[in-house]
Design an enzyme around this catalytic site. Structure first.
Site, short mmCIF file in Angstrom:
data_model
loop_
_atom_site.label_atom_id
_atom_site.label_comp_id
_atom_site.label_asym_id
_atom_site.label_seq_id
_atom_site.Cartn_x
_atom_site.Cartn_y
_atom_site.Cartn_z
N ASP A 1 0.32 -1.13 0.37
CA ASP A 1 0.44 -0.18 -0.31
C ASP A 1 0.80 1.64 0.32
OD1 ASP A 1 -1.90 1.75 -0.10
OD2 ASP A 1 -3.23 0.89 2.22
N CYS B 1 -13.86 -23.50 18.94
CA CYS B 1 -13.12 -23.12 17.51
C CYS B 1 -12.62 -24.37 18.25
CB CYS B 1 -12.12 -22.56 17.79
SG CYS B 1 -11.08 -22.38 16.27
N CYS C 1 -8.95 -24.98 15.91
CA CYS C 1 -7.65 -24.79 14.99
C CYS C 1 -6.90 -25.56 16.38
CB CYS C 1 -7.74 -23.12 14.45
SG CYS C 1 -6.93 -21.83 16.20
ZN LIG Z 1 -8.96 -20.90 16.96
#
Ligand SMILES: [Zn+2]
Length: 546
Positions: A87, A274, A276
């Protein structure tokens, strides 16, 4: 440069974008890298998280590291062998009002460091400014864009031409028209950050679609600052191919835990929703007990996993032709997103024109928001433009939708079929059966098996807007057809008399007879007899004079 589209759904596309370093797949998220305070190294972002592209700020690199990235080359400097976008400092202009660099300097710098994708020094319009000021930002950005093409030296960098105009849509349109005349490889919506921060996703829909409709469809479209997975599906569905996110890191710094449905404060979480690699086997309280720095890294990593997982779901949804369903599910994560979904009605024809309407799978129809689906709009337009009643059809028999499909094979329709069989031949020839059904309105029996008229599931009971829509479609169909008589098999339980009312009004207007028979499971036999009488009556008056 080449951008090759592989799959499409709504305005979304899975595509391959070739940069000078690597080819990347869209929709693509660029995590924002700030080399001086980076919680996760670019190398790890690629190797552990699968991010093949990152974005960093050339203005910050120039201020802090001067010539070092030029000497080392940007990829070595960052230790990253994927695609690097830069950017230009436009965001700093938005926040601080100005930057201490000229466009020529920052363009030369991006060429010097060897960005894969680079951005001109545009002037962001921002949110709280007058139309005159907004006009100035559009003009100045365009002036700089033109000047840029006279100065640029390298041919292997993909340059981004941002579209300005903010919430002034006529300016956005004008900016997009002018920018599209210049040979940029990528376009972007300039500085929508404030709009997203204030949750004006409805305005964002206006801005994105206004820009998109005036830009060349073959150039990828970048949405600056769109970093929350809750809105990825909306943005992708509107045709945004590229995003960048500093949010994963900024949120982490503030102890905020992203999910695809919204954001939680870590302190409020008792359970991790979650699985993950970070969240598996950990509890929020254990993370809360860590040092601030450890916590920040943990949250930044989790946030990135969530972003990546949501993008994978979106890609799968595009492939399955189910992005609309996915977007609608996410839109219920926040009222502001639902407002954005409602806004799509204003653009239904634009969306329909660019969307594939034949899918691998059937459609799920939940409620009236889905009336803006490209498949529904497509069918409505095609029926209106190309369909006319069969030649001999003088009497329209309207039968309500059945639970199973195709309608003409449903158990509920069998008895009616028998009535039709028993009619005298003249009546039988004159009658044309159409089903009135949500969400498509009128389904002539001869189109009953055409996709997606039988390949959809609809939630019952229907909401009022959907019933109104079907009633309107039925009345419009009668209006443009040449039937001499309309007979409605009226289902008061599911349709509340609204279809009946609309039909009666239309028949009165066209001065043709209208009859109806009320459906009632307890009086099935009597109903069929009455239907038979109505349909079998002397049709001498109805005979086509031709
Ligand atoms: Zn997670």
């Amino acid at each position: 440069m080449s951008f090759e589209v592989k799959e499409k759904d709504i305005l979304a596309r899975i595509g391959k974008l070739k940069t000078k370093t690597v080819t990347v797949e869209t929709p693509l998220l660029f995590p924002v890298i700030n080399p001086s305070i980076q919680p996760i190294s670019p190398k790890r972002l690629k190797e552990e998280f699968g991010f093949k592209a990152i974005i960093t700020n050339a203005y910050i690199l120039l201020k802090r590291y001067q010539n070092k990235p030029i000497e080392q080359g940007l990829h070595s400097f960052l230790n990253f062998d994927g695609a690097v976008m830069t950017d230009s400092g436009a965001y700093q202009i938005l926040v601080y009002g100005n930057v201490e660099v000229t466009q020529r300097e920052i363009v030369n710098y991006q060429e010097g460091i060897g960005s894969d994708i680079a951005t001109i020094l545009d002037i962001p319009t921002g949110w709280k400014i007058t139309k005159d000021q907004a006009t100035e930002t559009v003009k100045e950005t365009l002036r700089r864009a033109k000047a840029f093409f006279e100065n640029k030296k390298r041919e292997d960098i993909l340059w981004v031409g941002p579209v300005q105009g903010g919430r002034y849509l006529d300016l956005v349109a004008q900016s997009a028209v002018e920018m599209s005349k210049l040979p940029f490889q990528i376009h972007a919506l300039g500085s929508p950050t404030e709009i997203m921060e204030s949750y004006r996703f409805d305005v964002l829909v206006d801005m994105i679609l206004t820009a998109k409709m005036h830009l060349p469809v073959e150039r990828p479209f970048h949405l600056f600052g769109a970093g929350h997975p809750v809105m990825f599906s909306l943005a992708v569905a509107l045709g945004c191919d590229l995003f960048d996110s500093a949010a994963y890191a900024l949120y982490a710094r503030e102890n905020r835990y992203m999910t695809e449905n919204g954001t939680w404060r870590l302190s409020e979480l008792d359970f991790f929703p979650c699985r993950c690699p970070k969240c598996s086997g950990n509890k929020p309280k254990e993370i809360w007990a860590m040092t601030a720095k450890e916590r920040e890294v943990f949250l930044a990593e989790h946030n990135l996993h969530v972003c990546q997982a949501e993008l994978n779901r979106i890609k799968q949804a595009i492939r399955d032709g189910r992005l609309w369903e996915h977007m609608e599910m996410r839109a219920h994560g926040h009222p502001a997103l639902l407002s954005a979904l409602k806004k799509l009605k204003n653009y239904e024809n634009l969306i329909e024109k660019q969307s594939p309407t034949v899918k691998r799978s059937g459609l799920f129809f939940f409620d009236s928001y889905d009336l803006s689906r490209p498949e529904v709009v497509h069918y409505r337009n095609r029926l209106q433009e190309y369909y006319s009643q069969p030649k001999n059809a003088l009497v329209l028999l309207l039968v309500p939708q059945t639970r199973s499909k195709p309608f003409h094979r449903a158990r509920e329709f069998k008895k009616i079929k028998q009535v039709l069989k028993g009619l005298n031949s003249e009546s039988r020839r004159a009658i044309h059966v159409c089903f009135y059904a949500a969400p498509f309105g009128v389904t002539p029996i001869d189109l009953d098996e055409v996709y997606p008229l039988s390949q959809h599931e609809t939630a019952l009971p229907l909401d009022k807007e959907t019933i109104d829509y079907v009633a309107e479609q039925v009345a419009n169909y009668v209006k443009r057809s040449k039937y001499r008589e309309v007979v409605l098999l009226h289902d008061p339980q599911n349709w509340n008399g609204i279809v009946k009312k609309a039909l009666r009004k239309m028949c009165l207007l066209k001065q043709i007879p209208f009859e109806h028979v009320n459906l009632d499971v307890k009086r099935q036999k009597a109903i069929l007899t009455r239907l038979e009488i109505i349909l079998n009556k002397n049709r001498a008056n109805n005979r086509d004079p031709s």
